[in-house]
Design an enzyme around this catalytic site. Structure first.
Site, PDB file in Angstrom:
ATOM      1  N   GLN A 214      18.904  24.069  38.845  1.00 53.53           N
ATOM      2  CA  GLN A 214      18.436  24.606  40.118  1.00 53.53           C
ATOM      3  C   GLN A 214      19.282  25.791  40.584  1.00 53.53           C
ATOM      4  O   GLN A 214      20.471  25.861  40.284  1.00 53.53           O
ATOM      5  CB  GLN A 214      18.465  23.517  41.206  1.00 53.53           C
ATOM      6  CG  GLN A 214      17.369  22.487  41.074  1.00 53.53           C
ATOM      7  CD  GLN A 214      17.588  21.539  39.921  1.00 53.53           C
ATOM      8  OE1 GLN A 214      18.689  21.058  39.696  1.00 53.53           O
ATOM      9  NE2 GLN A 214      16.533  21.273  39.164  1.00 53.53           N
TER      10      GLN A 214
ATOM     11  N   LYS B 236      18.082  14.078  33.260  1.00 52.58           N
ATOM     12  CA  LYS B 236      17.835  15.237  34.122  1.00 52.58           C
ATOM     13  C   LYS B 236      18.149  16.496  33.323  1.00 52.58           C
ATOM     14  O   LYS B 236      19.301  16.803  33.058  1.00 52.58           O
ATOM     15  CB  LYS B 236      18.683  15.211  35.386  1.00 52.58           C
ATOM     16  CG  LYS B 236      18.395  16.418  36.279  1.00 52.58           C
ATOM     17  CD  LYS B 236      19.254  16.440  37.510  1.00 52.58           C
ATOM     18  CE  LYS B 236      18.881  17.622  38.401  1.00 52.58           C
ATOM     19  NZ  LYS B 236      19.316  18.914  37.836  1.00 52.58           N
TER      20      LYS B 236
ATOM     21  N   SER C   7      22.735  14.576  34.284  1.00 53.48           N
ATOM     22  CA  SER C   7      22.970  16.004  34.430  1.00 53.48           C
ATOM     23  C   SER C   7      24.185  16.478  33.626  1.00 53.48           C
ATOM     24  O   SER C   7      24.142  16.506  32.405  1.00 53.48           O
ATOM     25  CB  SER C   7      23.106  16.330  35.918  1.00 53.48           C
ATOM     26  OG  SER C   7      22.991  17.706  36.154  1.00 53.48           O
TER      27      SER C   7
END
Length: 485
Positions: A336, A332, A307
């Protein structure tokens, strides 16, 4: 952080939902700010539920409540309906949190926590470790990135949502979590006991290596990470640093605002740090306002870099010319948004709404970022803990013996083979280890010897002289600054 002057409106979540710290940043790019089905806001319209839809849902609930054999829990049924809808999206990062889970989520953003200290996600319905937090009980117990947690204290995790599984993994300091672990290359599940503890929230560690090479390790991107990074960087620069290594190995991610603030000084003004893409394929980038640095920067990455760590690695390689050393990252590439206010009762939905792309426009989701200089660590860095189900003795042949041989080899002993057969030379190597550690010299591995072996392996893993990836990163910087050997 802003995108083309737009004000910040929506919560963007970059790290996996985890047993460790969950962090948010606030961002709403202009191309996503309109609301409705393409924006952060919830809107009605023709695509909403019809009266017939509501009637079907209500009828189903009434049938369950009035006709089902057993009494039902209202809240459990409603939560199950929400989880069912989200499950159809087939996205492990889109989850529902009931009031208790949402409260825990909020607490994790701003405070320390108690647990095993491992970032986890859901892959194909399995609870999978992204990375153990450095120095945590999970790391000390020998858990690795991509390990699958099958059960906790005898309770299988099959069929649970990720949040429900996390609630079972976490627990008060001092309590035990007996985990059944599935690991690639190991045919039988591994039993690992982890003693839960307070997890250290310090995120940045700096030091000066020989030849004036600075090294800053970032363990996660939390609210205090960017200021702490600046402090350590300032110290190193003031001490005459000629090159820098940024270590984001086993860093599961965190705040987007933190990574942008850290990266920006290294990226010349106008160059992109990251791009965001919505469901329509519309993209918007975050341009740097920095000036760049006069010294070379190398980034250390591995399978546990996820991430925000991947954003850092991609930005520094694409826009600052940095070299990446180590292993391909986790992969990733989604963003979100949380919808706690919209739920209205203390529960929360975290939903994937955007992609993020590297400055060059690459979407790394499920692929990761490959290093410029691939370097694997020694085999003992990834060895499984011994099961301790029974003593290991000569003439045995098992996966445990194979792991024993890997440990002995990594510690400098010579078991003569690594195929899992407990030979005479393996016994001789065990005796040598026992002699060096004031243990009964039997040549057999009981629980005491197994525990000492595992502790010695962990010490060896933490010894920089065994860190082949760090050595390679140092060589990259040395070559760039012209160190003569």
């Amino acid at each position: 952080m802003t995108f083309k002057g737009r004000t910040v409106l929506a919560f963007i979540l970059l790290s996996m939902f985890a047993s460790s710290i969950m962090t948010l940043t606030i961002v709403n790019p202009s191309i996503f700010a309109a609301g409705g089905k393409d924006g952060a806001a919830l809107g009605g319209g023709a695509s909403g539920l019809t009266g017939k839809d509501y009637a079907k849902l209500a009828t189903t609930y009434q049938l369950i409540e009035n006709k089902f054999l057993n009494e039902v829990d209202h809240e459990k049924i409603v939560n199950g309906a929400i989880n069912g809808m989200l499950a159809t999206l087939d996205d492990p990062f889109t989850v529902y949190m009931d009031q208790k889970e949402a409260q825990q989520f909020d607490e994790n953003i701003a405070s320390s926590f108690q647990g095993i200290g491992a970032e986890v996600t859901s892959e194909d319905g399995k609870v999978t470790i992204v990375s153990p937090i450095k120095g945590s009980p999970a790391e000390k117990a020998g858990l690795h990135a991509n390990d699958v947690i099958l059960s906790v204290n005898g309770e299988k995790l099959d069929g649970l949502t990720l949040n429900q599984a996390i609630m079972k993994i976490r627990g008060p300091k001092g309590t035990q979590a007996k985990l059944e672990i599935g690991r690639s290359g190991t045919p039988e599940p591994i039993s690992v006991i982890v003693v839960r503890d307070d997890i250290d929230v310090e995120t940045v560690f700096g030091e000066m290596l020989p030849n004036n090479i600075g090294k800053i390790e970032i363990r996660q991107f939390a609210s205090n990470t960017a200021p702490r990074f600046k402090e350590e960087l300032k110290k190193l620069e003031a001490s005459g640093m000629k090159g820098l290594i940024i270590d984001v190995r086993n860093d599961p991610g965190g705040l987007l605002s933190a990574v942008v603030e850290i990266v920006e000084p290294f990226v010349p003004k106008g160059k992109a740090i990251v791009q965001i893409e919505n469901r329509k394929g519309e993209k918007e980038e975050t341009p740097s306002q920095g000036t760049g640095k006069p010294y070379p920067v190398t980034v250390l990455i591995n399978k546990g870099s996820a991430s925000a760590s991947e954003i850092l690695a991609g930005a520094l390689r694409d826009s600052a010319g940095s070299k990446l050393v180590g292993e391909t990252t986790f992969g990733k590439g989604t963003v979100q948004v949380t919808f706690e206010k919209e739920m209205g009762d203390g529960s929360n939905i975290k939903m994937t709404v955007y992609k993020w792309l590297t400055p060059n426009g690459t979407w790394i989701h499920k692929k990761g970022i490959s290093p410029d200089v691939p370097v694997e660590q020694p085999a003992f860095f990834k060895v499984a803990p011994l099961s301790k189900k029974s003593e290991l003795k000569p003439d045995m042949n098992s996966e445990d013996v194979k792991n024993l041989q890997t440990m002995l080899q990594g510690l400098g002993y010579s078991p003569d083979r690594s195929d899992g057969y407990f030979s005479d030379k393996t016994a001789t190597a065990v005796k040598a280890f026992q002699r060096m550690n004031s243990l009964p010299v039997t040549g057999e591995v009981d629980t005491e010897t197994a525990n000492k072996l595992e502790k010695a392996v962990l010490t060896a893993i933490r010894d920089p002289k065994n860190d082949l990836q760090l050595k390679a990163a140092v060589q990259q910087v040395e070559a760039a600054i012209g160190v003569k050997k």
